[in-house]
Design an enzyme around this catalytic site. Structure first.
Site, PDB file in Angstrom:
ATOM      1  N   LYS A  48       0.969  -1.119  -0.209  1.00 51.81           N
ATOM      2  CA  LYS A  48      -0.106  -0.195   0.115  1.00 51.81           C
ATOM      3  C   LYS A  48       0.927   1.334   0.031  1.00 51.81           C
ATOM      4  O   LYS A  48       1.897   1.379   0.728  1.00 51.81           O
ATOM      5  CB  LYS A  48      -0.928   0.032   1.306  1.00 51.81           C
ATOM      6  N   HIS A  49       0.853   2.213  -0.929  1.00 55.97           N
ATOM      7  CA  HIS A  49       1.559   3.337  -0.987  1.00 55.97           C
ATOM      8  C   HIS A  49       3.142   2.865  -1.033  1.00 55.97           C
ATOM      9  O   HIS A  49       3.803   3.692  -0.305  1.00 55.97           O
ATOM     10  CB  HIS A  49       1.283   4.313   0.278  1.00 55.97           C
ATOM     11  N   ASN A  72      13.244   5.728   7.678  1.00 57.69           N
ATOM     12  CA  ASN A  72      13.888   4.382   8.324  1.00 57.69           C
ATOM     13  C   ASN A  72      13.065   3.262   8.346  1.00 57.69           C
ATOM     14  O   ASN A  72      11.495   3.360   8.719  1.00 57.69           O
ATOM     15  CB  ASN A  72      14.263   5.088   9.563  1.00 57.69           C
ATOM     16  N   HIS A  74      14.657   5.636  -0.074  1.00 56.32           N
ATOM     17  CA  HIS A  74      14.098   6.897   0.391  1.00 56.32           C
ATOM     18  C   HIS A  74      13.181   7.369  -0.892  1.00 56.32           C
ATOM     19  O   HIS A  74      13.160   6.757  -1.884  1.00 56.32           O
ATOM     20  CB  HIS A  74      15.255   8.080   0.216  1.00 56.32           C
TER      21      HIS A  74
END
Length: 530
Positions: free
Chosen positions: A281-282, A424, A530
């Site tokens: 999800k996302h 993180n 990231h």
């Protein structure tokens, strides 16, 4: 000023992909267009019974150097570049016996396909087209007078224009074709330059180019006010760009992004050894598991975070079967992606008409190379894909207690997953399944706490008396800068940790692990995402 109608009187055809060629050329001939061609294309047209001149008749020169030189001639490029109704150009054409070429039909040597099939260096070099791009660029530059066709899919459009306008093309179409032509040669050159850089071991060549072919126009981007489209880069990597959509609505921008994330993660699990399912999800996994079969793996993955799984993406590393399909369709799912699916599974998924089912034929290689790109203002970042695999790492036990056999299995599992979680990143895992995931936080301790909270919530949702984190292991994508994140994991019930190590405070973190009775392993490899 853009001219409107231009009559097509002469066409030069030189194609490697002969799909639809005979029918198209026959249509041109029906409008009185003279056909001029080269080599294999001329033979194909003559074999179809069409009148066709050899390009050497036009140039007065035979093909040279095993066909490397055949269209690089003033009578070809002059015919393409001459500006009609320009007195000086017309005089030069008369003086040198140059006849105009009004339509150029060229598709290039299959360089990309040659590289994809793993051909030798020499074969790849021989499949670099020189004359084709040169002619395409000449014709495209002079689109005011010349129509250039680089894609067989455009043949019907050309014949339709000729029919509608009495054997003429419109300026608007010629301009559209020119844009496509320049883009095609740009993508072609990018493929060649990037291949050479790889062959030469150049990590940072002075110029880096990349391009792609349109897969689909998207309704919008991440948000409705953003325009978007989906392109295939030509990289020979199995995934969403090469997938066959069996059913369902059109993919959205977010669907593509999330499906790619899910499939790249599930590919970390070798289907010869285990069945694996990932729910995303996302762009972050909200559940991942391996088991004896896909149905069991799906149930374990779903248990991790059933709330987030609603409206998510499901990726599988094996052929989708009916039992797994029946479980997946019980909740709202946006996309299922798998290497294949059996007929019974396809029938089950078909009952959900909007659910997208993508089949790829195979998995991407988790150890494969290739570049990833990210735009920044005024430029872009390029890096080799993170292809580090936990099975190849020099794992080092740094605590007094070593992991037991079950912990070792779960530690490796968790480190495969954490590689694909936004930094993180903290992943709790137990029994070959994630039980809590903390993603994208600005501090590692918060990721550890969020993952523990999710493990507790999942247990309550499953009606279990204690958190799923009890007896779990923990993976961290980067080192613990302080002992607090590790202690939060211990407090949640974790018994073993896997992390890269490399902090100035490693000794402090190891001491805390020993104090909590944890086993801890250093990988020496970081997995920032990231």
């Amino acid at each position: 000023m853009l001219a409107d109608l231009r009559r097509a009187t002469r066409a030069l055809l030189s194609v490697s992909d002969k799909t639809g060629l005979a029918g198209f050329a026959r249509g041109l001939s029906g409008f009185g267009v003279e056909l001029v061609s080269t080599g294999g294309t001329r033979k194909a047209l003559a074999g179809a019974g069409l009148p066709v001149r050899d390009v050497s008749d036009l140039t007065g020169f035979p093909e040279l150097l095993d066909g490397r030189v055949k269209t690089l001639h003033p009578k070809v490029h002059g015919g393409l570049l001459a500006i009609r109704e320009n007195p000086e150009h017309e005089a030069a054409m008369r003086a040198h016996g140059i006849t105009p070429i009004d339509l150029l039909v060229v598709n290039l040597y299959p360089f990309e396909a040659t590289v994809e099939r793993g051909a030798s260096f020499a074969d790849c070099i021989e499949n670099i087209d020189i004359g084709g791009p040169a002619m395409i660029r000449s014709a495209a530059k002079n689109y005011n007078d010349v129509a250039v066709v680089v894609d067989p899919e455009d043949y019907p459009k050309i014949l339709g224009e000729l029919t509608a306008h009495g054997g003429c093309t419109t300026g608007k179409l010629r301009q559209e074709l020119a844009q496509k032509a320049f883009a095609r040669t740009a993508v072609y050159d990018a493929a060649i330059s990037n291949w050479l850089a790889t062959e030469m071991g150049l990590a940072a060549p002075a110029y880096r180019a990349f391009g792609g072919k349109l897969v689909s126009r998207l309704r919008y981007g991440e948000n409705p006010h953003q325009t978007a489209a989906f392109y295939a880069s030509g990289e020979p990597r199995r995934g969403v760009a090469m997938a066959r959509q069996v059913q369902g609505k059109e993919l959205s921008y977010n669907n593509v992004n999330d499906t790619d994330a899910a499939f790249e993660l599930v590919a970390e699990f070798d289907p010869a050894w285990t069945a694996a399912v990932v729910i995303v999800k996302h762009a972050n996994p909200c559940g991942a598991a391996e088991a004896a079969n896909l149905a069991e793996a799906y149930e374990l993955a779903l248990r991790c975070d059933p709330v987030s799984a609603f409206g998510g993406i499901v990726a599988l590393n094996r052929k989708l079967d009916a039992k797994a399909a029946a479980l997946i369709v019980k909740i709202f799912t946006e996309v299922i992606i798998a290497p294949a699916a059996d007929d019974a599974a396809i029938e089950i998924v078909a009952a959900k008409k909007n659910l997208r089912l993508l089949l790829t034929g195979d998995l991407p290689d988790p150890r494969g190379t290739g570049w990833t790109f990210r735009p920044v203002a005024g430029g872009f970042l390029a890096q080799i894909r993170d292809n580090a695999n936990v099975d190849d790492m020099d794992l080092r036990i740094v605590t007094k207690r070593a992991p037991n056999e079950m912990e070792w299995r779960d530690l490796k599992f968790a480190f495969r997953v954490v590689k694909h979680v936004k930094s993180n990143a903290i992943v709790y895992a137990k029994g070959g399944a994630t039980v809590g995931i903390g993603a994208g936080q600005t501090s590692r301790v918060n990721s550890a706490r969020i993952a523990a909270m999710k493990a507790a919530e999942a247990a309550r949702g499953a009606g279990l008396p204690e958190s799923l984190a009890k007896g779990s292991v923990v993976a961290s994508d980067a080192f613990f800068p302080f002992a607090d994140g590790l202690l939060a994991a211990a407090e949640a019930g974790a018994t073993a940790i896997i992390q890269p190590g490399g902090s100035m405070r490693d000794a402090e973190v190891v001491k805390a692990a020993d104090g909590a009775g944890l086993a801890m392993v250093f990988t020496g490899v970081r997995h920032f995402r990231h």
